[in-house]
Scaffold this active site. Structure first.
Site, PDB file in Angstrom:
ATOM      1  N   GLN A 130       0.805  -1.247   0.020  1.00  0.00           N
ATOM      2  CA  GLN A 130       0.125   0.127  -0.034  1.00  0.00           C
ATOM      3  C   GLN A 130       0.673   1.261  -0.048  1.00  0.00           C
ATOM      4  OE1 GLN A 130      -1.505  -0.956   4.054  1.00  0.00           O
ATOM      5  NE2 GLN A 130      -1.389   1.110   4.392  1.00  0.00           N
ATOM      6  N   CYS A 136      -5.399   0.773   3.801  1.00  0.00           N
ATOM      7  CA  CYS A 136      -5.433  -0.954   4.210  1.00  0.00           C
ATOM      8  C   CYS A 136      -6.547  -1.225   4.043  1.00  0.00           C
ATOM      9  CB  CYS A 136      -4.685  -0.818   5.780  1.00  0.00           C
ATOM     10  SG  CYS A 136      -5.570  -0.137   6.754  1.00  0.00           S
ATOM     11  N   HIS A 242      -6.320  -1.136  11.534  1.00  0.00           N
ATOM     12  CA  HIS A 242      -5.522  -1.642  10.131  1.00  0.00           C
ATOM     13  C   HIS A 242      -6.290  -2.865   9.570  1.00  0.00           C
ATOM     14  CE1 HIS A 242      -2.334  -2.438   7.486  1.00  0.00           C
ATOM     15  NE2 HIS A 242      -2.266  -3.456   8.048  1.00  0.00           N
ATOM     16  N   ASN A 266      -1.148  -9.222   4.812  1.00  0.00           N
ATOM     17  CA  ASN A 266      -0.957  -7.836   5.030  1.00  0.00           C
ATOM     18  C   ASN A 266      -0.866  -6.961   3.742  1.00  0.00           C
ATOM     19  OD1 ASN A 266      -0.907  -5.252   6.342  1.00  0.00           O
ATOM     20  ND2 ASN A 266       0.948  -5.798   7.679  1.00  0.00           N
TER      21      ASN A 266
END
Length: 299
Positions: A130, A136, A242, A266
Site C-alpha cells: 500500500q 489498508c 488496520h 497484510n
C-alpha cells in the site's frame, strides 16, 4: 508527511548523535530499500532508524531467552517513528451502517475443519504494497472480493484498490494516488458482517466462505517490525486501526503446547513478516480485536 518531518527535525534539533559502528549497516539498508534523503533530513532519519534497530535487537535478545513468542526484524519502515507509522499506514476506521446489514453468526450445527489455508486452493493473489498510504481497508476489501470471484469463476483476478478508493470518496475517504486503475471485474451486491467479537463466527465464516476482511490493532512497535512466530502482545487493544485479510487458520506446537493462530495477509509488501503474512494468536481473547470488524462480500 511534511508536518511529521518538521516535528521530527524540531525535536532532534542539533542533538543527533549517530553510532559510527552502524555506518555500513545504514548504507546497506538505504541501498537495499532505495532510500534517499535530502541534506539535513538524513541524520534525523538515521537516528530514528538506529533507535528502531536497538529496540528490535533488544526484543530479539529477550525472545532468545523465552520472553517473547515472535521475532522482529528491520524492514523498509525502519526510518519511521511509531507515530509516523500509525498515521501513514494504519488508516482503517471502524464501519458504521446506514441500513441493516446481513449478519453472519456462529452456529453449533456448522462444523469447521481443524485448519484452513485458502492460499493453497488458489483463492489469494500475491501480497501487495500500500506504500505510505492509509488505504489498508481497500486492500482488505479487494482481497475478500478476489477470493469470492475465484470461488465463482475459477479465475484469480487481481482487483484494483484505486478503483475502490476513487468510488468511495462520497463515504468520507480522501483518496490516495499511485495505484493502477483496472477495468471493472466484479460487482459486490451485498456485504455480510460477522458477529462482532466472535472468533467462533469468524472461524466458521473463513472455513465456509473463503478469505474474510478483518481489522486489527496494528499500532504496536512489535507489529510494525514483526518477522516470524505467532503474534501476541500485551500492547494489543480492541481498538482496531488496520485492515487485513484472514485467509485461514491453524495450530502449531510451541514449546510443547498447541497454539492456534489466524493467517492474516497484510499489504505492507512481501518483505514484511512471513512473506507478507502474520500468524496472530487465535481463540483466546479476540486478540488485537481481530473479530471486531470482520466482513465478506456477496456477488
Amino acid at each position: 508527511m511534511a508536518v511529521l518531518l518538521g516535528l521530527l527535525l524540531a525535536l532532534l534539533g542539533c542533538t543527533v548523535a549517530l553510532d559510527p559502528a552502524l555506518e555500513e549497516a545504514w548504507e546497506g539498508w538505504k541501498s537495499f530499500h532505495a532510500k534517499e534523503y535530502p541534506g539535513e533530513v538524513e541524520a534525523a532519519r538515521r537516528e530514528v532508524w538506529e533507535k528502531n534497530l536497538q529496540r528490535i535487537q533488544q526484543h530479539n535478545r529477550e525472545e532468545s531467552q523465552g520472553q517473547h513468542a515472535v521475532r522482529l526484524a528491520m524492514n523498509h519502515y525502519g526510518d519511521l517513528t511509531d507515530e509516523e507509522f500509525n498515521q501513514l499506514l494504519n488508516g482503517f476506521t471502524p464501519a458504521w451502517q446506514e441500513e441493516p446489514a446481513l449478519l453472519f453468526q456462529a452456529s453449533a450445527a456448522r462444523k469447521t475443519p481443524a485448519a484452513v489455508d485458502w492460499r493453497a486452493k488458489g483463492y489469494v493473489t500475491p501480497v501487495k504494497n500500500q506504500g505510505h498510504c492509509g488505504s489498508c481497508w481497500a486492500f482488505s476489501a479487494t482481497g475478500a472480493l478476489e477470493g469470492l470471484v475465484f470461488n465463482r469463476t475459477g479465475k484469480l483476478v487481481v482487483l484494483s484498490e484505486q478503483n475502490l478508493i476513487d468510488c468511495s470518496r462520497k463515504l468520507g475517504n480522501n483518496g490516495c494516488p499511485g495505484y493502477t486503475p483496472r477495468e471493472r471485474a466484479a460487482n459486490c451486491s451485498a456485504v455480510w458482517l460477522v458477529a462482532q467479537g466472535s472468533e467462533a463466527a469468524l472461524e466458521q465464516a473463513v472455513a465456509a466462505v473463503g478469505p474474510v476482511s478483518v481489522a486489527v490493532d496494528a499500532s504496536s512497535f512489535q507489529f510494525h517490525f514483526y518477522k516470524s512466530g505467532i503474534f501476541s502482545s500485551m500492547f494489543c487493544s480492541q481498538r482496531v486501526n488496520h485492515g487485513m485479510l484472514a485467509v485461514g487458520y491453524g495450530t502449531s506446537q510451541e514449546h510443547g503446547h498447541n497454539v492456534s493462530y489466524w493467517i492474516l495477509k497484510n499489504s505492507w509488501s512481501a518483505a514484511w513478516g512471513e512473506q507478507g503474512y502474520i500468524r496472530l494468536l487465535k481463540g483466546t481473547d479476540n486478540h488485537c480485536g481481530v473479530a471486531n470488524q470482520a466482513s465478506f462480500p456477496a456477488l
